[in-house]
Motif scaffolding. Structure first.
Motif, mmCIF file in Angstrom:
data_model
loop_
_atom_site.group_PDB
_atom_site.id
_atom_site.type_symbol
_atom_site.label_atom_id
_atom_site.label_comp_id
_atom_site.label_asym_id
_atom_site.label_seq_id
_atom_site.Cartn_x
_atom_site.Cartn_y
_atom_site.Cartn_z
ATOM 1 N N TYR A 34 34.417 -11.798 73.718
ATOM 2 C CA TYR A 34 35.737 -11.809 74.347
ATOM 3 C C TYR A 34 35.565 -12.288 75.774
ATOM 4 O O TYR A 34 34.577 -11.942 76.431
ATOM 5 N N TYR A 35 36.502 -13.067 76.252
ATOM 6 C CA TYR A 35 36.341 -13.694 77.558
ATOM 7 C C TYR A 35 36.190 -12.693 78.702
ATOM 8 O O TYR A 35 35.599 -13.023 79.728
ATOM 9 N N ALA A 36 36.679 -11.491 78.557
ATOM 10 C CA ALA A 36 36.657 -10.521 79.660
ATOM 11 C C ALA A 36 35.438 -9.593 79.623
ATOM 12 O O ALA A 36 35.281 -8.776 80.519
ATOM 13 N N TYR A 37 34.559 -9.717 78.636
ATOM 14 C CA TYR A 37 33.425 -8.803 78.545
ATOM 15 C C TYR A 37 32.509 -8.906 79.759
ATOM 16 O O TYR A 37 32.033 -7.898 80.265
ATOM 17 N N GLU A 38 32.238 -10.115 80.218
ATOM 18 C CA GLU A 38 31.370 -10.267 81.386
ATOM 19 C C GLU A 38 31.978 -9.617 82.615
ATOM 20 O O GLU A 38 31.299 -8.933 83.373
ATOM 21 N N ARG A 39 33.260 -9.839 82.807
ATOM 22 C CA ARG A 39 33.950 -9.252 83.959
ATOM 23 C C ARG A 39 33.964 -7.729 83.870
ATOM 24 O O ARG A 39 33.750 -7.035 84.867
ATOM 25 N N LEU A 40 34.226 -7.203 82.680
ATOM 26 C CA LEU A 40 34.211 -5.750 82.507
ATOM 27 C C LEU A 40 32.825 -5.177 82.805
ATOM 28 O O LEU A 40 32.708 -4.105 83.404
ATOM 29 N N ALA A 41 31.781 -5.873 82.397
ATOM 30 C CA ALA A 41 30.422 -5.402 82.666
ATOM 31 C C ALA A 41 30.134 -5.373 84.165
ATOM 32 O O ALA A 41 29.469 -4.463 84.660
ATOM 33 N N LYS A 42 30.653 -6.357 84.893
ATOM 34 C CA LYS A 42 30.459 -6.383 86.340
ATOM 35 C C LYS A 42 31.296 -5.313 87.041
ATOM 36 O O LYS A 42 30.846 -4.682 87.987
ATOM 37 N N ASP A 43 32.541 -5.121 86.571
ATOM 38 C CA ASP A 43 33.434 -4.147 87.197
ATOM 39 C C ASP A 43 33.045 -2.701 86.896
ATOM 40 O O ASP A 43 33.306 -1.803 87.690
ATOM 41 N N PHE A 44 32.450 -2.473 85.725
ATOM 42 C CA PHE A 44 32.090 -1.121 85.294
ATOM 43 C C PHE A 44 30.625 -1.084 84.841
ATOM 44 O O PHE A 44 30.339 -0.958 83.649
ATOM 45 N N PRO A 45 29.679 -1.192 85.757
ATOM 46 C CA PRO A 45 28.269 -1.257 85.358
ATOM 47 C C PRO A 45 27.760 0.037 84.718
ATOM 48 O O PRO A 45 26.792 0.007 83.961
ATOM 49 N N GLU A 46 28.405 1.161 84.994
ATOM 50 C CA GLU A 46 27.948 2.438 84.431
ATOM 51 C C GLU A 46 28.435 2.648 83.001
ATOM 52 O O GLU A 46 27.927 3.518 82.291
ATOM 53 N N ALA A 47 29.399 1.860 82.560
ATOM 54 C CA ALA A 47 29.961 2.016 81.211
ATOM 55 C C ALA A 47 29.068 1.357 80.175
ATOM 56 O O ALA A 47 28.506 0.280 80.412
ATOM 57 N N ASP A 48 28.964 1.980 79.005
ATOM 58 C CA ASP A 48 28.186 1.376 77.928
ATOM 59 C C ASP A 48 29.034 0.308 77.222
ATOM 60 O O ASP A 48 30.203 0.133 77.524
ATOM 61 N N ALA A 49 28.449 -0.400 76.286
ATOM 62 C CA ALA A 49 29.123 -1.520 75.627
ATOM 63 C C ALA A 49 30.383 -1.081 74.885
ATOM 64 O O ALA A 49 31.398 -1.787 74.914
ATOM 65 N N VAL A 50 30.342 0.054 74.214
ATOM 66 C CA VAL A 50 31.507 0.517 73.453
ATOM 67 C C VAL A 50 32.662 0.866 74.405
ATOM 68 O O VAL A 50 33.806 0.490 74.159
ATOM 69 N N ARG A 51 32.369 1.530 75.492
ATOM 70 C CA ARG A 51 33.415 1.903 76.448
ATOM 71 C C ARG A 51 34.046 0.651 77.079
ATOM 72 O O ARG A 51 35.242 0.579 77.270
ATOM 73 N N ARG A 52 33.212 -0.341 77.407
ATOM 74 C CA ARG A 52 33.768 -1.581 77.971
ATOM 75 C C ARG A 52 34.640 -2.283 76.957
ATOM 76 O O ARG A 52 35.687 -2.821 77.281
ATOM 77 N N LYS A 53 34.222 -2.303 75.678
ATOM 78 C CA LYS A 53 35.012 -2.961 74.636
ATOM 79 C C LYS A 53 36.346 -2.267 74.457
ATOM 80 O O LYS A 53 37.380 -2.927 74.330
ATOM 81 N N MET A 54 36.353 -0.954 74.435
ATOM 82 C CA MET A 54 37.601 -0.217 74.250
ATOM 83 C C MET A 54 38.469 -0.242 75.511
ATOM 84 O O MET A 54 39.662 -0.056 75.429
ATOM 85 N N GLY A 55 37.852 -0.500 76.652
ATOM 86 C CA GLY A 55 38.607 -0.531 77.912
ATOM 87 C C GLY A 55 39.383 -1.795 78.045
ATOM 88 O O GLY A 55 40.384 -1.910 78.679
#
Length: 55
Positions: A34-55
């Protein structure tokens, strides 16, 4: 045995609503990047992959 033979064809998840089915099938269970996964990873570095996906 019958249940196991049908497991590959079962994609309804027991959901009745077409809107809810589309949400689960094409958003929550999506496996393509998904196009926003990289941005979510940068914005929320403490979140795991599942939390970023659901966010």
């Amino acid at each position: 045995m019958i249940w196991l033979s049908r497991i590959g064809c079962c994609r309804g998840f027991g959901i009745q609503s077409p809107w809810a089915y589309s949400l689960v099938r094409y958003v929550i269970n999506e496996h393509y990047p998904y196009y926003a996964y990289e941005r979510l990873a940068k914005d929320f570095p403490e979140a795991d992959a599942v939390r970023r996906k659901m966010g």
